[in-house]
Write a protein that holds these residues in place. Sequence first.
Motif, PDB file in Angstrom:
ATOM      1  N   ILE A 226      25.541  43.542  14.098  1.00  0.00           N
ATOM      2  CA  ILE A 226      25.533  44.263  15.384  1.00  0.00           C
ATOM      3  C   ILE A 226      26.187  43.371  16.447  1.00  0.00           C
ATOM      4  O   ILE A 226      27.055  43.817  17.212  1.00  0.00           O
ATOM      5  CB  ILE A 226      24.089  44.648  15.798  1.00  0.00           C
ATOM      6  N   LEU A 227      25.790  42.095  16.461  1.00  0.00           N
ATOM      7  CA  LEU A 227      26.326  41.162  17.460  1.00  0.00           C
ATOM      8  C   LEU A 227      27.805  40.881  17.195  1.00  0.00           C
ATOM      9  O   LEU A 227      28.617  40.844  18.127  1.00  0.00           O
ATOM     10  CB  LEU A 227      25.505  39.870  17.463  1.00  0.00           C
ATOM     11  N   ALA A 228      28.172  40.717  15.910  1.00  0.00           N
ATOM     12  CA  ALA A 228      29.576  40.436  15.571  1.00  0.00           C
ATOM     13  C   ALA A 228      30.487  41.599  15.975  1.00  0.00           C
ATOM     14  O   ALA A 228      31.656  41.398  16.315  1.00  0.00           O
ATOM     15  CB  ALA A 228      29.700  40.158  14.076  1.00  0.00           C
ATOM     16  N   ALA A 229      29.941  42.821  15.959  1.00  0.00           N
ATOM     17  CA  ALA A 229      30.745  43.997  16.337  1.00  0.00           C
ATOM     18  C   ALA A 229      30.851  44.134  17.859  1.00  0.00           C
ATOM     19  O   ALA A 229      31.563  45.000  18.357  1.00  0.00           O
ATOM     20  CB  ALA A 229      30.125  45.260  15.744  1.00  0.00           C
ATOM     21  N   GLY A 230      30.122  43.277  18.599  1.00  0.00           N
ATOM     22  CA  GLY A 230      30.149  43.363  20.061  1.00  0.00           C
ATOM     23  C   GLY A 230      29.248  44.466  20.601  1.00  0.00           C
ATOM     24  O   GLY A 230      29.365  44.862  21.761  1.00  0.00           O
ATOM     25  N   LEU A 231      28.319  44.931  19.783  1.00  0.00           N
ATOM     26  CA  LEU A 231      27.374  45.967  20.228  1.00  0.00           C
ATOM     27  C   LEU A 231      26.254  45.314  21.051  1.00  0.00           C
ATOM     28  O   LEU A 231      26.038  44.108  20.940  1.00  0.00           O
ATOM     29  CB  LEU A 231      26.803  46.694  19.004  1.00  0.00           C
ATOM     30  N   PRO A 232      25.537  46.082  21.885  1.00  0.00           N
ATOM     31  CA  PRO A 232      24.530  45.485  22.772  1.00  0.00           C
ATOM     32  C   PRO A 232      23.488  44.647  22.030  1.00  0.00           C
ATOM     33  O   PRO A 232      22.961  45.055  20.995  1.00  0.00           O
ATOM     34  CB  PRO A 232      23.881  46.708  23.428  1.00  0.00           C
ATOM     35  N   GLN A 233      23.184  43.490  22.598  1.00  0.00           N
ATOM     36  CA  GLN A 233      22.247  42.530  22.033  1.00  0.00           C
ATOM     37  C   GLN A 233      20.865  43.164  21.820  1.00  0.00           C
ATOM     38  O   GLN A 233      20.190  42.896  20.835  1.00  0.00           O
ATOM     39  CB  GLN A 233      22.180  41.342  23.000  1.00  0.00           C
ATOM     40  N   ARG A 234      20.508  44.021  22.768  1.00  0.00           N
ATOM     41  CA  ARG A 234      19.209  44.713  22.710  1.00  0.00           C
ATOM     42  C   ARG A 234      19.044  45.527  21.418  1.00  0.00           C
ATOM     43  O   ARG A 234      17.958  45.640  20.873  1.00  0.00           O
ATOM     44  CB  ARG A 234      19.165  45.633  23.926  1.00  0.00           C
ATOM     45  N   HIS A 235      20.157  46.104  20.934  1.00  0.00           N
ATOM     46  CA  HIS A 235      20.075  46.919  19.722  1.00  0.00           C
ATOM     47  C   HIS A 235      19.787  46.062  18.497  1.00  0.00           C
ATOM     48  O   HIS A 235      19.227  46.542  17.509  1.00  0.00           O
ATOM     49  CB  HIS A 235      21.363  47.715  19.511  1.00  0.00           C
ATOM     50  N   ALA A 236      20.186  44.794  18.564  1.00  0.00           N
ATOM     51  CA  ALA A 236      19.877  43.866  17.478  1.00  0.00           C
ATOM     52  C   ALA A 236      18.428  43.383  17.627  1.00  0.00           C
ATOM     53  O   ALA A 236      17.653  43.383  16.662  1.00  0.00           O
ATOM     54  CB  ALA A 236      20.818  42.676  17.507  1.00  0.00           C
ATOM     55  N   ALA A 237      18.042  43.009  18.864  1.00  0.00           N
ATOM     56  CA  ALA A 237      16.715  42.420  19.104  1.00  0.00           C
ATOM     57  C   ALA A 237      15.587  43.368  18.697  1.00  0.00           C
ATOM     58  O   ALA A 237      14.609  42.954  18.073  1.00  0.00           O
ATOM     59  CB  ALA A 237      16.587  42.046  20.577  1.00  0.00           C
ATOM     60  N   ARG A 238      15.733  44.650  19.014  1.00  0.00           N
ATOM     61  CA  ARG A 238      14.620  45.582  18.817  1.00  0.00           C
ATOM     62  C   ARG A 238      14.270  45.813  17.350  1.00  0.00           C
ATOM     63  O   ARG A 238      13.145  46.175  17.030  1.00  0.00           O
ATOM     64  CB  ARG A 238      14.925  46.908  19.515  1.00  0.00           C
ATOM     65  N   LEU A 239      15.253  45.587  16.465  1.00  0.00           N
ATOM     66  CA  LEU A 239      15.012  45.859  15.045  1.00  0.00           C
ATOM     67  C   LEU A 239      13.923  44.957  14.455  1.00  0.00           C
ATOM     68  O   LEU A 239      13.171  45.364  13.567  1.00  0.00           O
ATOM     69  CB  LEU A 239      16.316  45.677  14.231  1.00  0.00           C
ATOM     70  N   ALA A 240      13.858  43.699  14.965  1.00  0.00           N
ATOM     71  CA  ALA A 240      12.932  42.733  14.382  1.00  0.00           C
ATOM     72  C   ALA A 240      11.467  43.104  14.632  1.00  0.00           C
ATOM     73  O   ALA A 240      10.598  42.809  13.806  1.00  0.00           O
ATOM     74  CB  ALA A 240      13.215  41.351  14.942  1.00  0.00           C
ATOM     75  N   ALA A 241      11.182  43.745  15.764  1.00  0.00           N
ATOM     76  CA  ALA A 241       9.795  44.076  16.080  1.00  0.00           C
ATOM     77  C   ALA A 241       9.517  45.579  15.986  1.00  0.00           C
ATOM     78  O   ALA A 241       8.371  46.008  16.014  1.00  0.00           O
ATOM     79  CB  ALA A 241       9.442  43.571  17.461  1.00  0.00           C
ATOM     80  N   GLY A 242      10.573  46.372  15.901  1.00  0.00           N
ATOM     81  CA  GLY A 242      10.369  47.826  15.810  1.00  0.00           C
ATOM     82  C   GLY A 242       9.968  48.449  17.134  1.00  0.00           C
ATOM     83  O   GLY A 242       8.922  49.074  17.257  1.00  0.00           O
ATOM     84  N   TRP A 243      10.826  48.279  18.144  1.00  0.00           N
ATOM     85  CA  TRP A 243      10.538  48.942  19.445  1.00  0.00           C
ATOM     86  C   TRP A 243      11.767  49.696  19.951  1.00  0.00           C
ATOM     87  O   TRP A 243      12.828  49.580  19.442  1.00  0.00           O
ATOM     88  CB  TRP A 243      10.101  47.936  20.515  1.00  0.00           C
TER      89      TRP A 243
END
Length: 243
Positions: A226-243
């Motif tokens: 997600i980060l390598a594609a330049g997509l928002p950081q938030r979209h990567a962060a939320r996956l780890a906790a499920g929010w």
Amino acid sequence: MRTLIISDIHANLPALDAVIEDAGSFGQVWCLGDVVGYGPDPNECIQRIASLPGIRCVKGNHDAAILGDIPVQAFNYEARASLRWLQSELHPENKLWLGELPERLELEGVTLAHASPRNPVWEYIMDIRAAEENMGEFATRVCLVGHTHFPYLFQLEAKTPDTIRRSLLPEDKPFSLEEKSILNPGSVGQPRDNDPRAAYLIFDDEDQRWTFRRVPYDIQQVQERILAAGLPQRHAARLAAGW
Ligand code: ZN
């Protein structure tokens, strides 16, 4: 026959593949939409889902947005960024596939809609009031919806009609639905119920029972892409906790 039920895949191929593997054998698939948006694998997810046996799929709000059916302004800043990225990544034949999805499907005994039966791409059924208002909007016993990314069941009470009960889905405990119900399998690719594992349902028509399952997958690998594609950081962060 066993039916695999998935929703809100959100371009997360490792989550989708973990679900497919965990589900074992199934004869058909009901997909409740939002195949794309947020994640790094839109083309791969469409191709994988299109190739599943007996696939029936409805259109989600993210699928509709990429087709221009919903103005991009209707989404928040980060969802818009992901839609712009998607616009440049999505192969024409996959866009075509999304474009052919219906907003609502009535199958034998079950209605499929992404958001709600009365507003298939936009309404959130989070509370009893919204469920109540939608109970009369489908003719089958069960309506399957996604969109909220929360697995739950809204069910009319047998003893006191007009009363609706909301319950969480028991994990790995098959249940049957005798009364009119709105059932949400949760999200494959972006769960929001504080459990990061991919969520899905299996329906077995032999004993008419539903089974809710959670399955872990390699979240870190998806976050990195997600980060390598330049997509928002938030979209990567939320996956780890499920929010
Ligand atoms: Zn969604």
